[in-house]
Design an enzyme around this catalytic site. Sequence first.
Site, PDB file in Angstrom:
ATOM      1  N   ASP A 164       0.810  -1.217   0.000  1.00 43.88           N
ATOM      2  CA  ASP A 164       0.000   0.000   0.000  1.00 43.88           C
ATOM      3  C   ASP A 164       0.843   1.266   0.000  1.00 43.88           C
ATOM      4  OD1 ASP A 164      -2.069  -1.883   0.357  1.00 43.88           O
ATOM      5  OD2 ASP A 164      -1.934  -1.702   2.530  1.00 43.88           O
ATOM      6  N   GLU A 183     -10.991   0.587  -4.024  1.00 44.83           N
ATOM      7  CA  GLU A 183     -10.429   1.028  -2.742  1.00 44.83           C
ATOM      8  C   GLU A 183      -9.282   1.993  -3.024  1.00 44.83           C
ATOM      9  OE1 GLU A 183      -8.825  -2.379  -0.694  1.00 44.83           O
ATOM     10  OE2 GLU A 183      -7.883  -3.156  -2.495  1.00 44.83           O
TER      11      GLU A 183
END
Length: 559
Positions: A16, A191
């Site tokens: 991420d 997302e």
Amino acid sequence: MSYTIKNPVIPGLAPDPSILRVGEDYYIANSTFHWNPGIQLFHSRDLANWELIGQALKDDSTIDLRGTSTPAGIWAPHLSYDPQSGLFWIIFSQMINMDGRMFDTNNYVMHAPSMNGPWSTPVYIGSIGFDPSLFHDDDGRHWVVTLEWETRFGYEQPGTIVLEEFDAENEKLFGPSYRLSKGGTDRGCVEAPHLYKHDGRYYLMTAEGGTGFGHGVVLQRADQITGPYESDPNNPFITSTPYYFFRKNDPDSNRFDLYNPDAPIQKAGHGSLTDTPNGEWYVAHLMSRPMPGLKSTLGRETGLQKVEWTKDGWLKMADSSTLAKDTTPGISNVTPDPTMNDLGMEDQFDGAELDMHLLSPYRHATEDWASLKENPGKLRLHGGQSFFSRFDVSILAARADSFVFDAETKLDFKPIHFSQSAGLMLYYDNNNWLFLRKSINDETGQNFIDILQAKQGKRTDLQRVKLTLPADQTAVAFKCHVDHQTAQFSYRLSDDQSWQNLGPALDITFMSDEAIDGFTAMMVGIGAWDAFHHESYADFDYFKVVSQDSRGEHFDGLQ
């Protein structure tokens, strides 16, 4: 000078990624899940070579990760810089619970005058969903985009990307919520929203396709920040699966059937955009390198792709394809600095603080159980709960950052009860680990060494015949040689003795994201437990990890 960037640029536990440039300095923040201190921060001057400079939650006690289940915890920290205030900002999620697909989360913001801190105490701003990011517009307004998690039956899941205005002075959201997008593709699992502004337009970058084999980086744009947003016709413009598929409303994130054997790297997605001082552009993204059998022991790592703006105002990879590569061109007119290579680590435990690569699961490493003062020149680990616990365990571990590495330590330990152990370990979470330990048979009074395994929560004694130590042998050195899918544990009783293998090489692929249905990574470290009176301790002389540089190495994962 021209050079090539090898992926992953940050190997091992580095998912991420959020990338940020300020001046000629580049920074990346990564998720850390159940590990303390939370939020890894890396620095680079050339995008090819990165070094760990610390953790944003190092001095914070407000975020409690005790009890965190895999893979909850600290998710998707986002870096930003506000030129008007001169402050660096981090906004992040603490995932509390994932049961019932409710995804209970708390979102926080914090700031600092520099990337080295000090970071302010995290301030809670809401629980609408997860993966928030903070955008500072050039008109002085601040905005947060978040995935609003959908929990209602009969509605499209996982949810909608939502925009809210942020009061930076009072650190709170205010005003109406604007629903911007349910995704720019049919891949589903939208997302990780990030906002950017380029040539007067607002760009929304998202991750879609799940954080597994169907992952991708998606771009949408609008003339106004509140929308409406249109999708790039070439979406996803970075992916490991560059073909159309429909998976909306499908909660599966792994999506094994979407594995692409022709992709140099897998799971490319969750992108974050930066430019260079000379006007070049790059996207940092997570990636993975599963070994044969589709097993990713190193978890999700950080990769980079060079990108360009097209004439019609979209982003494309520099080679004009959409398939993420294991190499990408470096920055023009920049000389790379390989001395910033962050592979491996070593701590002789002779300083005032632990090496910043050492993290502890669930609880913070504090002086009462991980002491550098009680026996100066050594690390004293007081035995905590068993490694099956998600609360008060005494473990310090570094990320495994290569397919081939050696980990080594030496400890002095005098157990008096069979429930006391200390040693060297490979560790994924509380239910999956290997532990080369020293313990005692308190019926005979003899110390011994053996290997324990936890696999899917089941404990196995891998050494039916214990290796008994001499009666006066309190110190022992342990070593672990990892070679891709296996680990060979060994020991020696004195520094001038050669290493002796303890048992055969062991399969470690059960400590992979795919085997566990998680998305963290295997770590390597030292630990001690004491289920007697929590009074025992082990003194460690040193801990080191010597890694080979396996960046650019990839496999046909189906072999």
